[in-house]
Write an enzyme that holds these catalytic residues in place. Structure first.
Site, PDB file in Angstrom:
ATOM      1  CE1 TYR A  98      33.796  34.665  39.297  1.00  0.00           C
ATOM      2  CE2 TYR A  98      35.861  34.645  39.984  1.00  0.00           C
ATOM      3  CZ  TYR A  98      35.190  35.254  39.304  1.00  0.00           C
ATOM      4  OH  TYR A  98      35.403  36.361  38.947  1.00  0.00           O
ATOM      5  CE  LYS A 119      25.215  47.828  38.655  1.00  0.00           C
ATOM      6  NZ  LYS A 119      25.732  49.167  38.288  1.00  0.00           N
ATOM      7  CG  ASP A 170      28.534  50.790  37.756  1.00  0.00           C
ATOM      8  OD1 ASP A 170      28.370  50.643  39.023  1.00  0.00           O
ATOM      9  OD2 ASP A 170      27.360  51.273  37.049  1.00  0.00           O
ATOM     10  CG  ASP A 197      38.996  37.456  39.485  1.00  0.00           C
ATOM     11  OD1 ASP A 197      40.081  37.549  39.675  1.00  0.00           O
ATOM     12  OD2 ASP A 197      38.402  36.589  38.753  1.00  0.00           O
ATOM     13  CG  ASP A 199      43.892  40.943  38.002  1.00  0.00           C
ATOM     14  OD1 ASP A 199      44.347  40.446  38.933  1.00  0.00           O
ATOM     15  OD2 ASP A 199      43.698  40.077  36.745  1.00  0.00           O
TER      16      ASP A 199
END
Ligand code: NAD
Length: 361
Positions: free
Chosen positions: A142, A191, A223, A247, A251
């Site tokens: 980001y 990852k 994942d 992020d 959520d």
């Protein structure tokens, strides 16, 4: 303890839920003999209306001088036609970067009294959910380099996931410190089977772990982690991860607990300074109608006592007060179910305040 707080009520339901959180902070301060002063400042739509900008310099300066910041929520339909830098939500980014808030802590807790709100299968929900997602907040994709260009005659775009050792170290330390205050388990989510940045991330997390022999550490690829979160959320205590993975995961974690009106958050910088806010927005659809659930804002105040000031008993007093009030059957509209006692924002706040102050009901 003497504590100086900056308060940003914000827009929509922000002032309503913040008002209840402040009442509870005052009640706990009285019960445990702390001296807390509040300085109210403006940001978001309210600041746009008064000063023409979402984050006046004065607001940032006062926040910087305070010991922590309590924030409601910003935004609303009135300001929806404004562009980019002029939007109320811009204040949040300005506060995070201006205050050096690099760690975002988002608990996802399923209160037993609200188990029916959990969208997961009953046998999964019954095992309980009490997770803290520790998300890196000021680095990664980001904030990394980005661009658009034409490659081989077609339009292409790129973003860069870049992390320095130091950026990873400080968020890892925050995660391990957080685990020490909880179940002493950290799951690192990355990852590392594909990304070089994840391989560095994992190396640094492993090196920080050596300083926390009492905390157990495991690793999961993003994942798998997102799958495990709905398969068996009870396996997690603290999850530490990057800005982008966090992020998404935070959520997901919050959604499995039911209502958005219940979930607090903390954004932390160096040396304990923090900004505490509910994860929900300004909910203009219910603003000013005594319908908002103040619990997310109230639990954010509990996080403040625990994470900025190390005042565990005070934090426990607030969290216990919330649990007792829910167990007594009181519900705002968003978490109401048949047979419960329906209350508004103010009454819910007052009930929790009485419990938190230690007053017999
Ligand atoms: P929202 O979180 O404000 O509302 C989503 C839904 O949840 C609405 O139906 C609302 O009524 C309900 N809800 C939210 N909080 C509640 C509470 N405490 N009690 C009961 N119900 C609650 O999200 P949105 O509608 O997408 O956004 C509204 C405004 O808030 C927008 O301007 C958005 O940009 C802003 N926003 C601000 C923040 C922030 O300040 N941190 C975060 C998200 C959205």
């Amino acid at each position: 303890m003497n504590i100086n707080l900056a308060v940003i009520p914000g827009d929509g339901i922000g002032p309503e839920v913040t008002g209840e959180a402040l009442n509870i902070i005052k009640a706990v301060a009285g019960r445990f003999s702390h001296n807390i002063t509040f300085t109210e400042v403006m940001a978001g739509g309210a600041a746009i209306d008064l000063y023409g900008e979402p984050l006046p310099q004065e607001t940032l300066d006062i926040c910087k001088k305070s010991d922590s910041v309590v924030l409601g929520a910003v935004g609303g339909w009135q300001w929806d036609n404004l562009l980019g830098d002029k939007r109320p939500e811009r204040a949040l980014l300005g506060l995070r970067s201006g205050l050096g808030l690099y760690a975002n802590l988002r608990p996802a807790v399923l209160h037993p009294a609200l188990a029916a709100a959990c969208p997961l299968r009953e046998d999964i929900a019954r095992k309980g959910i009490d997770i803290m997602v520790v998300r890196e907040l000021t680095g990664g994709m980001y904030f990394g380099g980005r661009g658009r260009e034409r490659i081989d005659m077609v339009e292409a775009a790129w973003d860069t996931e870049l992390y320095s050792e130091e950026e990873v170290r400080r968020i890892a330390i925050r995660a391990f410190d957080t685990a020490m205050l909880r179940g002493k388990r950290v799951t690192n989510v990355d990852k590392a089977n594909v990304l070089e940045s994840s391989r560095l991330w994992r190396e640094v997390v492993l090196s920080v772990a050596k300083d926390y022999p009492r905390v157990s550490l495991n690793h999961m690829y993003i994942d798998n982690a997102s799958m495990q979160l709905v398969r068996d959320p009870s396996q997690f205590d603290v999850i530490v991860t990057t800005n982008m993975f966090g992020d998404i995961l935070s959520d997901e974690a919050s959604q499995i607990t039911g209502s958005i009106g219940m979930l607090p958050s903390a954004s932390l910088g160096a040396s304990g300074f923090g900004m505490y806010e509910p994860i929900h927005g300004s909910a203009p659809d219910i603003a000013g109608r005594d319908l908002a659930n103040p619990i997310a804002a109230i639990l954010s105040a509990a996080m403040m006592f625990r994470y900025s000031f190390g005042l565990t008993e005070e934090a426990d007093a607030i969290e216990t007060a919330v649990t007792k009030t829910l167990e007594a059957g009181y519900r705002t509209a968003d978490i109401y179910s048949d047979g419960m006692k329906r209350v508004g924002t103010k009454e819910m706040g007052a009930l929790i305040q009485k419990e938190a102050a230690g007053v017999e009901q």
